[in-house]
Design a protein around this motif. Structure first.
Motif, short mmCIF file in Angstrom:
data_model
loop_
_atom_site.label_atom_id
_atom_site.label_comp_id
_atom_site.label_asym_id
_atom_site.label_seq_id
_atom_site.Cartn_x
_atom_site.Cartn_y
_atom_site.Cartn_z
N LEU A 2 0.82 -1.21 0.00
CA LEU A 2 0.00 0.00 0.00
C LEU A 2 0.86 1.26 0.00
CD1 LEU A 2 -2.63 -1.16 2.64
CD2 LEU A 2 -3.07 -0.81 0.20
N ALA A 3 1.91 1.26 0.80
CA ALA A 3 2.81 2.42 0.87
C ALA A 3 3.52 2.62 -0.46
CB ALA A 3 3.82 2.24 1.99
N ARG A 4 3.94 1.53 -1.07
CA ARG A 4 4.66 1.60 -2.35
C ARG A 4 3.78 2.18 -3.45
NH1 ARG A 4 6.38 -3.14 -1.92
NH2 ARG A 4 4.90 -4.24 -3.24
N GLN A 5 2.52 1.74 -3.50
CA GLN A 5 1.62 2.24 -4.55
C GLN A 5 1.23 3.69 -4.30
OE1 GLN A 5 1.40 0.52 -7.17
NE2 GLN A 5 2.38 -1.26 -6.23
N ALA A 6 1.06 4.07 -3.04
CA ALA A 6 0.73 5.46 -2.72
C ALA A 6 1.88 6.38 -3.12
CB ALA A 6 0.42 5.60 -1.24
N ASP A 7 3.11 5.92 -2.88
CA ASP A 7 4.27 6.72 -3.26
C ASP A 7 4.42 6.81 -4.78
OD1 ASP A 7 4.94 7.18 -0.63
OD2 ASP A 7 6.43 5.57 -0.53
N TYR A 8 4.10 5.71 -5.45
CA TYR A 8 4.29 5.67 -6.91
C TYR A 8 3.26 6.54 -7.63
CZ TYR A 8 4.80 3.82 -11.65
OH TYR A 8 4.99 3.71 -13.01
N TYR A 9 1.99 6.39 -7.28
CA TYR A 9 0.93 7.11 -7.98
C TYR A 9 0.58 8.44 -7.31
CZ TYR A 9 0.08 2.83 -10.65
OH TYR A 9 0.22 1.74 -11.46
N GLY A 10 0.52 8.46 -6.00
CA GLY A 10 0.25 9.68 -5.26
C GLY A 10 -1.12 10.28 -5.50
N LYS A 11 -2.10 9.44 -5.86
CA LYS A 11 -3.45 9.90 -6.12
C LYS A 11 -4.34 9.68 -4.88
CE LYS A 11 -2.64 10.88 -10.47
NZ LYS A 11 -2.63 12.29 -10.93
N PRO A 12 -5.41 10.47 -4.75
CA PRO A 12 -6.30 10.29 -3.60
C PRO A 12 -6.77 8.85 -3.44
CG PRO A 12 -6.86 12.32 -4.73
CD PRO A 12 -5.82 11.63 -5.57
N ARG A 13 -7.08 8.20 -4.55
CA ARG A 13 -7.58 6.83 -4.44
C ARG A 13 -6.54 5.89 -3.81
NH1 ARG A 13 -11.01 3.33 -8.87
NH2 ARG A 13 -11.03 1.38 -7.71
N ASP A 14 -5.27 6.14 -4.09
CA ASP A 14 -4.22 5.29 -3.52
C ASP A 14 -4.10 5.49 -2.02
OD1 ASP A 14 -3.16 4.25 -6.14
OD2 ASP A 14 -2.84 6.39 -6.45
N TYR A 15 -4.24 6.73 -1.56
CA TYR A 15 -4.20 7.00 -0.13
C TYR A 15 -5.46 6.48 0.57
CZ TYR A 15 -0.12 9.93 -1.01
OH TYR A 15 1.12 10.38 -1.38
N ILE A 16 -6.60 6.57 -0.13
CA ILE A 16 -7.83 6.03 0.46
C ILE A 16 -7.74 4.52 0.60
CG2 ILE A 16 -10.30 5.65 0.02
CD1 ILE A 16 -10.36 8.46 -1.24
N ARG A 17 -7.19 3.85 -0.43
CA ARG A 17 -6.99 2.41 -0.35
C ARG A 17 -6.07 2.07 0.82
NH1 ARG A 17 -4.11 1.81 -4.55
NH2 ARG A 17 -5.81 1.62 -6.04
#
Length: 230
Positions: free
Chosen positions: A123-138
């Protein structure tokens, strides 16, 4: 054992579909439609076999891999689901529509396997990679499900901070989060933030009414800048 008995079930399925199609090569679009119909009627095993056949027939069919992952989750096979989702992701990593859904599937498959450490890192890796609200919500959603509430709040803050000005989605997700904690005050505050951004968002007015709040201009509440939530 005869030769036909040595054939894999997926090969037999492909052969059958080919015969039914007047000896034409199997069409993945048609196989996916057959699979959707089978799933709709609750025939999940058949749907899984059809999606697996489509994925074998065209290895770069990311949609077949994605749907195969979803069916495996429904069948209680999260490890097989993870493999299918990951194959889909290698194909559609930059697809703005499908990639986030695939990532949702990977996260759920890891959670169902109780691989919490791997899930947290993913989850942290994808949030850092994309940085979109949906990634942080996930990220926030699964941190909450894993019991890391304080970390989830930080992820929700990031979702709100990086969201476009016209997007109320993070505040609606935050409202759901506080509602799950029975925190009525912060639930209402988050709903009012969302109402400020888009009072016509589907279901928002009804949600406010469920808390005894009459929707209208006076209940709009401008979100703090940057998004600093309690």
């Amino acid at each position: 054992m005869t030769a036909i008995h040595k054939l894999s079930p997926i090969f037999v399925l492909l052969l059958t579909l080919s015969i039914l199609g007047c000896s034409l090569p199997p069409n993945n679009y048609e196989m996916r439609n057959e699979a959707r119909l089978a799933a709709y009627h609750g025939e999940l095993e058949q749907a899984r076999d059809l999606y697996a056949a489509a994925a074998e027939n065209e290895p770069n069919d990311a949609l077949a891999q994605y749907e195969l992952g979803k069916i495996n989750l429904k069948l209680g096979k999260p490890e097989q689901a993870q493999f299918a989702f990951e194959k889909a992701y290698t194909i559609k990593r930059e697809d703005k529509e499908l990639a986030p859904k695939i990532l949702d599937g990977i996260a759920e498959s890891l959670f169902q396997q109780d691989r919490i450490e791997n899930l947290t890192a993913f989850l942290a890796r994808q949030a850092d990679y994309y940085g979109k609200p949906r990634d942080y919500i996930r990220q926030a959603k699964y941190l909450t499900k894993s019991g890391a509430v304080d970390e989830a709040i930080i992820a929700y803050k990031k979702a709100a901070h990086f969201a476009p000005a016209e997007d109320p989605t993070p505040y609606l997700a935050i409202a759901d989060f506080y509602e799950s904690l029975n925190d009525v005050e912060n639930t209402i505050t988050s709903l009012r933030y969302a109402y400020y951004i888009n009072p016509k968002h589907f279901g928002l007015a009804d949600k406010l009414r469920s808390y005894g709040i009459v929707p209208g201009p006076t209940i709009k509440l401008e979100p703090p800048k940057p998004a600093i939530l309690r």
